[in-house]
Scaffold this motif. Structure first.
Motif, PDB file in Angstrom:
ATOM      1  N   VAL A  20       0.916  -1.089   0.143  1.00  0.00           N
ATOM      2  CA  VAL A  20      -0.021  -0.113   0.146  1.00  0.00           C
ATOM      3  C   VAL A  20       0.964   1.288  -0.098  1.00  0.00           C
ATOM      4  O   VAL A  20       0.644   2.313  -0.637  1.00  0.00           O
ATOM      5  CB  VAL A  20      -1.086  -0.089   1.345  1.00  0.00           C
ATOM      6  N   VAL A  21       1.815   1.331   0.902  1.00  0.00           N
ATOM      7  CA  VAL A  21       2.969   2.309   0.566  1.00  0.00           C
ATOM      8  C   VAL A  21       3.537   2.664  -0.461  1.00  0.00           C
ATOM      9  O   VAL A  21       3.573   3.771  -1.194  1.00  0.00           O
ATOM     10  CB  VAL A  21       3.624   2.366   2.025  1.00  0.00           C
ATOM     11  N   VAL A  25       2.948   5.911  -2.727  1.00  0.00           N
ATOM     12  CA  VAL A  25       4.056   6.788  -3.386  1.00  0.00           C
ATOM     13  C   VAL A  25       4.216   6.765  -4.928  1.00  0.00           C
ATOM     14  O   VAL A  25       4.590   7.619  -5.663  1.00  0.00           O
ATOM     15  CB  VAL A  25       5.544   6.036  -2.855  1.00  0.00           C
ATOM     16  N   ALA A  26       3.862   5.597  -5.601  1.00  0.00           N
ATOM     17  CA  ALA A  26       3.590   5.504  -7.115  1.00  0.00           C
ATOM     18  C   ALA A  26       2.739   6.343  -7.722  1.00  0.00           C
ATOM     19  O   ALA A  26       2.924   7.340  -8.632  1.00  0.00           O
ATOM     20  CB  ALA A  26       3.469   4.246  -7.773  1.00  0.00           C
ATOM     21  N   LEU A  30       3.505   9.781  -9.947  1.00  0.00           N
ATOM     22  CA  LEU A  30       2.986   9.797 -11.277  1.00  0.00           C
ATOM     23  C   LEU A  30       2.141  11.216 -11.477  1.00  0.00           C
ATOM     24  O   LEU A  30       2.378  11.778 -12.332  1.00  0.00           O
ATOM     25  CB  LEU A  30       1.899   8.590 -11.383  1.00  0.00           C
ATOM     26  N   LEU A  31       1.390  11.530 -10.318  1.00  0.00           N
ATOM     27  CA  LEU A  31       0.890  12.711 -10.090  1.00  0.00           C
ATOM     28  C   LEU A  31       1.728  14.293 -10.399  1.00  0.00           C
ATOM     29  O   LEU A  31       1.497  14.872 -11.157  1.00  0.00           O
ATOM     30  CB  LEU A  31      -0.210  13.028  -8.954  1.00  0.00           C
TER      31      LEU A  31
END
Length: 50
Positions: A20-21, A25-26, A30-31
């Motif tokens: 989940v972490v 982070v991914a 990406l944002l």
């Protein structure tokens, strides 16, 4: 929404927590690297003239 995601992840809870972490982070990266720079070019505040 989070319950089905938590149940879909494999492994015991420490592995799920690590996954989940990593997903958070991914998505954040990406944002920040792709989505927000693209959207900022479409915003009208870039063409300010005083």
């Amino acid at each position: 929404m989070y319950g089905p995601l938590w149940r879909a992840l494999p492994g015991p809870w420490p592995v799920k927590l690590l996954l989940v972490v990593a997903l958070v982070v991914a998505v954040f990266l990406l944002l920040m690297e792709v989505v927000f720079p693209w959207v900022s070019t479409l915003m009208p505040y870039n063409d300010v003239a005083v």
